[in-house]
Design an enzyme around this catalytic site. Structure first.
Site: not given
Length: 634
Positions: A2, A56, A82
């Site tokens: 993101c 995303l 992540e």
């Protein structure tokens, strides 16, 4: 994957006003997270704080929406990136009685912080930028990952504290045009990029990798802290065979951890050592065919797709090969360069963007071989470190000066070939008798002496790398371990990772780099240096660990860099634009450059009297950025 944004108004401001600002910041980075957005704001008597993100969707597609709150609504997080070991951390917390409501890694960070505070940041294996607002203790924390894979910028004024994943969100929020940073300017024209904690703007900073900011709402003071203390390199007593087995184990584990996704995933496959090993490991981790992606060039001297085809056939992948020409690269120069938000002149950004764009048509996540050179000792420049020590012990300083004058006169290319003459001349110019040679080696645009001539006297900063030497705790950079650490702090964070993040996220593609794993980094730092570079064999242990799975001598084949023929473009299709950047009036109004010197530098390149591709391309990229941001012209 993101992008995040945040703002603190140091006095009470309307909550809806803050949300409007955050929505505008989000709109500027929609490419980082086109799937959804989220906004939070909290208005108190003394201040108003807001955080936002663009998402995303990669993991937990259905319930991973942000911001995410603690059960009592007193702690809130927005997160970009992540966390690869989130399942392990989650299992530990569940065993301790912690309850979860989603399957996302974002909630794992939040719950780990809620139970253990900032200590929990040390547990995170991943790439990230996140902010946590804790009402209970009236503080906010902003953190960046160990290597600096994900960007994080911040600035503080009398009225506000603002942070964001991209500079554009900050620049378009503040109500003034910031001045150019002298430090940032000098760093860019030495390195071709600007490493943390600096940016091109005075008063706007990058949060350094492996650090977090603590913001105290009671005092409006900030403090910056390191997340993980890097152990001082200490050579372990380990046999080469055991080290080789451990290397293989760590790489396989890292690829496995970085393959978790609820969307399509593939690999960038150039045919070089690093991407070939990553693709091999991924193919062996699944019983399905993996997707691999390569970019080739119509111009034979730039094309190396034969190497990637060998690997693709060997691992039986669904191989996607995109053949391009120079026009394909040139078409998006403006869009790519201005998206960096500050000067950036690694020409590999152009093909990296094109590869990302093509790859995104098939998958959402791509594993890359990035970081293999820094972690395992794979750069040609590491040879130069060895050469400098031998050269200076044999050749007197005075004789070197004479040799250097001759090399600068006779070892000069008139075209952008970057062949043997170019490499020898660069080596001779980098030789240094005072322990500073490696700083000149990594200076891809200008040496200190060249920069002093390029700039007006008041713009030049002499001891440019002083703060980085202090971080390293060494004045002289002499060993392979030293070289790799310099590259981790400067070249990796400021150059390689910025290039990949901005060009891939511009296409909404997430890139993951399995070699950038703290456990692998710390392991290689304990190995004898000749395990990494044996004689002139770079990445020795990595290649030895995997050579039995590739054709004989495949991993020892040379490979060119991933660049673009910018020197030729500047003489041809970009010539008129470049010539406009040496207009005397414009240069005088800028008050940065020595007009006569920069004019001669550019004209000698344009007239093929002397090839200065790196120097002139960095100048071109700076002026394009300057024109777009300060003159408001495209």
């Amino acid at each position: 994957m993101c992008g995040i944004n945040g703002i603190i108004a140091k006095t009470n401001r309307n909550e809806n006003e803050i949300k409007t600002i955050l929505n505008n910041m989000n709109d500027l980075i929609i490419h980082r997270g086109p799937d959804e957005d989220g906004v939070f704001a909290n208005e108190t008597e003394d201040y108003t704080v807001g955080m936002a993100m663009r998402r995303l969707s990669i993991i937990d597609l259905s319930s991973g929406k942000q911001p995410i709150f603690s059960d009592d609504k007193q702690i809130v997080i927005v997160f970009n990136g992540e966390i690869y070991n989130y399942k392990t951390i989650k299992a530990k917390l569940v065993a301790e009685g912690v309850t979860f409501h989603t399957t996302s890694d974002t909630e794992v960070i939040l719950k780990a912080y809620e139970k253990y505070g900032v200590e929990a940041f040390q547990w995170l294996d991943g790439m990230y930028g996140f902010s946590i607002y804790d009402k209970k203790i009236n503080k906010l924390f902003i953190a960046r990952d160990f290597f600096g894979e994900k960007p994080l910028y911040y600035t503080q004024t009398d009225k506000e504290f603002i942070w964001a994943s991209e500079l554009k969100s900050i620049i378009n929020t503040i109500d003034f045009q910031p001045e150019i940073s002298k430090k940032g300017l000098n760093l860019y024209f030495r390195l071709t990029y600007i490493p943390a904690p600096h940016t091109i703007y005075e008063g706007i900073h990058k949060l350094e990798a492996n650090h977090y900011i603590e913001y105290d709402f009671g005092t409006h003071n900030t403090s910056i802290h390191k997340i993980n203390a890097e152990p001082k390199p200490k050579t372990a007593n380990i046999s080469f065979d055991d080290a080789k087995s451990k290397t293989k184990e760590l790489v396989y584990n890292s690829v496995d951890s970085r393959s978790i996704a609820d969307v399509g995933l593939g690999t960038f496959l150039s045919g070089g050592v690093d991407s070939s090993i990553i693709s091999l490991c991924l193919s062996q981790a699944t019983d399905k065919k993996i997707d691999t992606f390569s970019i080739g060039f119509k111009k034979a001297s730039y094309d190396e797709t034969d190497k990637s085809r060998v690997v693709a056939d060997m691992i039986n992948s669904n191989h996607h090969e995109f053949i391009i020409d120079e026009d394909d690269l040139k078409n998006n120069i403006h869009q790519i360069l201005v998206n960096f938000d500050e000067p950036f002149s690694d020409s590999a950004a152009l093909p990296t963007h094109l590869l990302s764009e093509k790859t995104r048509e098939h998958v959402t996540v791509a594993l890359t071989g990035d970081g293999g050179d820094e972690v395992f000792g794979g750069y040609n420049k590491y040879y130069i470190g060895k050469m400098n020590k031998k050269f200076t012990s044999i050749i007197p300083r005075g004789l070197h000066k004479t040799i250097n004058k001759l090399s600068n006169k006779y070892l000069v290319d008139k075209d952008d070939k970057r062949g043997k003459k170019f490499q020898i001349n660069k080596l001779l110019n980098a030789i240094n008798y005072d322990g500073d040679f490696y700083w000149d080696i990594i200076s891809l645009a200008n040496t200190s002496n060249q920069l002093e001539e390029l700039f007006l006297p008041e713009q030049f900063e002499k001891d440019l790398f002083k703060e980085y030497k202090e971080v390293l705790g060494k004045q002289k950079i002499e060993t392979l371990t030293d070289f790799r650490l310099v590259d981790k702090i400067l070249s990796l964070e400021g150059g390689m990772l910025a290039k990949v993040d901005r060009t891939s996220m511009l296409t909404s593609l997430e890139c993951r780099a399995p070699f950038l794993n703290r456990e692998i980094w710390e392991f290689t730092n304990t190995l004898p240096e000749d395990y990494l570079m044996k004689g002139w064999d770079k990445k020795h242990i990595l290649k030895e660990a995997f050579k039995d799975q590739f054709p004989i001598d495949f991993l020892n084949k040379s490979k060119s860099g991933f660049g673009s023929p910018t020197g030729d473009w500047l003489r041809q299709s970009l010539r008129n634009e470049l010539e406009s950047y040496i207009d005397p009036k414009m240069l005088q109004d800028q008050g940065i450059f020595n007009v006569d010197y920069v004019t001669k530098l550019v004209k000698d390149h344009l007239d093929s009297k002397k090839d200065s591709s790196f120097r002139v391309w960095s100048y071109y990229c700076f002026q394009k950025w300057y024109k777009y941001n300060y003159l408001k012209q495209s």
